[in-house]
Design an enzyme around this catalytic site. Structure first.
Site, PDB file in Angstrom:
ATOM      1  CD  GLU A  40      -2.785   1.160   2.467  1.00 45.69           C
ATOM      2  OE1 GLU A  40      -2.713   0.245   3.307  1.00 45.69           O
ATOM      3  OE2 GLU A  40      -3.532   2.145   2.575  1.00 45.69           O
ATOM      4  NE  ARG A 264       3.533  -7.818  10.747  1.00 47.84           N
ATOM      5  CZ  ARG A 264       2.928  -7.147   9.765  1.00 47.84           C
ATOM      6  NH1 ARG A 264       1.974  -7.711   9.065  1.00 47.84           N
ATOM      7  NH2 ARG A 264       3.269  -5.925   9.481  1.00 47.84           N
ATOM      8  CE  LYS A 274       2.998   0.189   4.948  1.00 49.80           C
ATOM      9  NZ  LYS A 274       2.508  -0.059   3.600  1.00 49.80           N
TER      10      LYS A 274
HETATM   11  P1  ATP Z   1       2.718  -2.343   8.126  1.00 51.32           P
HETATM   12  O1  ATP Z   1       1.663  -3.012   8.970  1.00 51.32           O
HETATM   13  O2  ATP Z   1       4.097  -2.518   8.612  1.00 51.32           O
HETATM   14  O3  ATP Z   1       2.411  -0.939   7.830  1.00 51.32           O
HETATM   15  P2  ATP Z   1       1.464  -3.463   5.913  1.00 51.32           P
HETATM   16  O4  ATP Z   1       1.213  -4.916   6.010  1.00 51.32           O
HETATM   17  O5  ATP Z   1       0.351  -2.533   6.141  1.00 51.32           O
HETATM   18  O6  ATP Z   1       2.715  -3.134   6.789  1.00 51.32           O
HETATM   19  P3  ATP Z   1       1.563  -3.401   3.096  1.00 51.32           P
HETATM   20  O7  ATP Z   1       2.071  -2.306   2.225  1.00 51.32           O
HETATM   21  O8  ATP Z   1       0.120  -3.667   3.128  1.00 51.32           O
HETATM   22  O9  ATP Z   1       2.113  -3.102   4.536  1.00 51.32           O
HETATM   23  O10 ATP Z   1       2.375  -4.730   2.820  1.00 51.32           O
HETATM   24  C1  ATP Z   1       2.829  -5.193   1.583  1.00 51.32           C
HETATM   25  C2  ATP Z   1       3.218  -6.636   1.731  1.00 51.32           C
HETATM   26  O11 ATP Z   1       4.288  -6.757   2.659  1.00 51.32           O
HETATM   27  C3  ATP Z   1       2.064  -7.445   2.293  1.00 51.32           C
HETATM   28  O12 ATP Z   1       1.966  -8.643   1.562  1.00 51.32           O
HETATM   29  C4  ATP Z   1       2.455  -7.699   3.710  1.00 51.32           C
HETATM   30  O13 ATP Z   1       1.925  -8.904   4.167  1.00 51.32           O
HETATM   31  C5  ATP Z   1       3.977  -7.712   3.646  1.00 51.32           C
HETATM   32  N1  ATP Z   1       4.550  -7.344   4.923  1.00 51.32           N
HETATM   33  C6  ATP Z   1       4.295  -6.240   5.648  1.00 51.32           C
HETATM   34  N2  ATP Z   1       4.942  -6.249   6.823  1.00 51.32           N
HETATM   35  C7  ATP Z   1       5.662  -7.398   6.843  1.00 51.32           C
HETATM   36  C8  ATP Z   1       6.548  -8.010   7.791  1.00 51.32           C
HETATM   37  N3  ATP Z   1       6.836  -7.427   8.951  1.00 51.32           N
HETATM   38  N4  ATP Z   1       7.089  -9.200   7.467  1.00 51.32           N
HETATM   39  C9  ATP Z   1       6.819  -9.785   6.292  1.00 51.32           C
HETATM   40  N5  ATP Z   1       5.997  -9.277   5.373  1.00 51.32           N
HETATM   41  C10 ATP Z   1       5.417  -8.103   5.626  1.00 51.32           C
HETATM   42 MG    MG Z   2      -1.512  -2.836   4.948  1.00 56.78          MG
END
Ligand code: ATP
Ligand code: MG
Length: 561
Positions: A40, A264, A274
């Protein structure tokens, strides 16, 4: 040792569970592997995303498939092109290339049409309840929810209202489109999930074309399906969403993408989400998204990490099915391992003590030959000027040394790296008794690594020539938090704000050998005996700035030997 670690360590020989799934489907006659990385664009990517990138692009590569980059840009409120650009830059830096660049917003028309299909099938309806009312009537795990009074609207009325939602006739929050599934379903996500909400907000790509936006659960699977994704890999918290993902795809009878979840990445001393990272930036706790203390990919890059070291780390932690917390030391171990192989060596003194070589002629300069990288014979040699006045590290001298101190002490002798043996003849102090200078003599016969009479000297220390060295601001970074879990509130009301490390950035003035004056941003060096360092992007000819990438000391490898 936990079970998780054992699995990681045997991973090299055996397949991880995602590889097993893919190999099974290949064996069953479906050789195509199509993955995607779906960020995102609401922030900069962090090391957790790096793991996801390595998994998605890595699997596609291993099995001759493709990996798309898809921006999951369904929430216009928090998204921005600044983030889109940084995400692309970070993925490229990590060494990956996407097959196609897509945006969920590219599919808004298709998603809208499919919503109409669901309305016509009697599987979606417009609800006039507020989002709060919807939350309140959802029920609990043990109690069913209450159906909305608008649940049984006719198909015609729903089609009309949904179109008018799209046309902007209603205010934000006035109506939503919900899937009509089961208000008593044991999986709460099935209790008529919201598919669309009204948001009169411009989108960074579609501008003011839309004032209704799809929700994650409705958009994600359908986007996967449009791109014919075979393996939609995401993190564990989405496992409860998987049945809903499948439900929409089945209800629409479209290409059946499948979702698979892995744990994760969590790291000690690190906050990952984020949302929290944005707070650190907004509250000025750090200098920006790429502050070297941040866990973002751009920060690691600025700090001097190599793409290979980040990939090696992702490989090392492996793919797990259970949540765990990885020791930050592993990441540092990976960067040390890589830099040891690729980083050129230089000499720099961060806490200088002046040394005058009394038997060296005034004004005489000798160029000493230094090895750039003992691990890489192609790295060649360089010249380092040696002269009468030098700086050595203050710690490399002790007036009253303990027994096994092999560096410099009064009357003692030490080897200067790539240069002569020197002997400390006199210690000069100021009025307050601080040592300000050492008077030494050098052994003219010792320049080739030997000594005039074959005597042996154990210690070797680094140095720079005072007249030739260049001054630099050196930024020494430490963990941003003092507690392993930054959000640990076991001490009462503590939040991450209370766990900040006041010494996470210490700036010192260092003296570097002159060849470092033109060191390019993006190249990391080993300052011999000190650590790994790289020029910061703030560095200029008038004011050199170096970042410490990582220290030389490796506590993690020692503990785990
Ligand atoms: P955050 O919660 O840290 O803001 P998010 O999951 O909202 O991260 P996205 O941009 O939606 O961030 O994530 C893009 C991809 O990265 C998704 O497939 C998500 O599952 C993966 N991802 C995000 N954080 C992690 C993590 N800590 N370890 C592994 N994969 C991750
Ligand atoms: Mg997300």
């Amino acid at each position: 040792m936990s079970v998780e670690t054992t699995q990681t360590e045997t991973k090299e020989k055996s397949l991880n569970f995602l590889e097993e799934i893919i190999e099974t489907s290949i064996a069953n006659g479906e050789p195509r592997v199509q993955t995607r990385f779906p960020p995102e664009p609401n922030g900069y990517l962090h090391i957790g995303h790096a793991k996801s990138i390595c998994i998605n692009f890595g699997l596609a590569k291993k099995y001759g498939g493709k990996c798309n980059l898809r921006f999951d840009d369904t929430n216009p409120v928090k998204e921005d092109t600044e983030y889109v650009d940084s995400i692309k830059e970070d993925i490229k830096w990590l060494g990956f290339d996407w097959a196609g660049e897509y945006y969920a917003s590219d599919y808004f028309d298709q998603l809208y049409d499919w919503a109409v299909v669901l309305i016509k099938k009697g599987l979606a309806y417009v609800d006039d309840q507020t989002q709060e009312q919807i939350r309140e009537t959802r029920g609990t795990i043990s109690e069913p929810g209450t159906p909305s009074p608008w649940r049984d609207r006719s198909v015609e009325e729903n089609l009309d209202l949904f179109e008018r939602m799209r046309n902007g006739e209603f205010e934000d929050g006035a109506k939503v489109l919900r899937a009509k599934i089961d208000m008593a379903h044991p999986n709460m996500l099935f209790r008529d999930p919201i598919m669309y909400r009204i948001l009169h907000t411009d989108h960074h790509r579609t501008g003011d074309k839309w004032c209704i936006y799809p929700m994650y659960d409705y958009a994600h699977g359908q986007c996967d399906s449009i791109e014919k994704i075979t393996h939609s890999i995401c993190t564990l918290e989405f496992d409860v969403h998987r049945p809903l993902y499948d439900w929409f795809i089945q209800a629409l009878d479209i290409y059946p993408s499948h979702q698979y979840e892995f744990a994760r990445l969590n790291l000690t001393y690190t906050m990952m989400s984020k949302r929290n990272l944005l707070k650190l930036v907004q509250e000025g706790v750090v200098m920006g998204w790429d502050d070297p203390r941040m866990p973002t990919i751009c920060a690691l890059r600025r700090k001097g990490y190599t793409p290979a070291s980040v990939r090696a780390f992702a490989e090392m932690v492996g793919v797990a099915k259970r949540d765990n917390v990885i020791d930050l030391g592993k990441l540092e171990y990976c960067v040390r391992e890589d830099l040891n192989k690729v980083a050129e060596r230089r000499m720099a003194v961060l806490n200088p003590l002046k040394v005058v070589i009394t038997n060296w002629e005034e004004g005489r300069v000798e160029m000493r030959q230094a090895v750039n990288n003992p691990e890489d014979e192609n790295a060649g040699m360089r010249e380092v000027p040696f002269s009468k006045v030098l700086y050595i590290e203050r710690d490399d001298f002790m007036e009253n040394p303990p027994k096994k101190f092999f560096r410099l002490c009064p009357g003692g002798e030490v080897r200067l790296r790539y240069s002569y043996l020197i002997k400390c003849e006199e210690v000069i102090k100021d009025e307050e008794g601080n040592i300000v200078e050492l008077r030494c003599t050098y052994d003219p016969m010792s320049g080739d690594g030997s000594s005039s009479d074959g005597r042996r000297v154990k210690g070797v220390i680094h140095w720079v020539s005072a007249d030739h060295a260049v001054k630099a601001e050196v930024r020494l970074f430490d963990n941003l938090f003092v507690t392993e879990n930054p959000r640990d509130n076991s001490q009462g009301q503590a939040s991450w704000e209370d766990n900040l490390n006041p010494n996470s950035l210490v700036k010192v003035e260092g003296w570097l050998e002159p060849s470092l004056k033109d060191a390019p941003v993006g190249q990391t060096f080993q300052f011999e005996r000190v650590g790994y360092f790289c020029p910061d992007r703030d560095s200029s000819a008038d004011h050199l700035v170096f970042n410490r990438t990582v220290t030389l000391k490796d506590t993690w490898a020692k503990i785990n030997k």
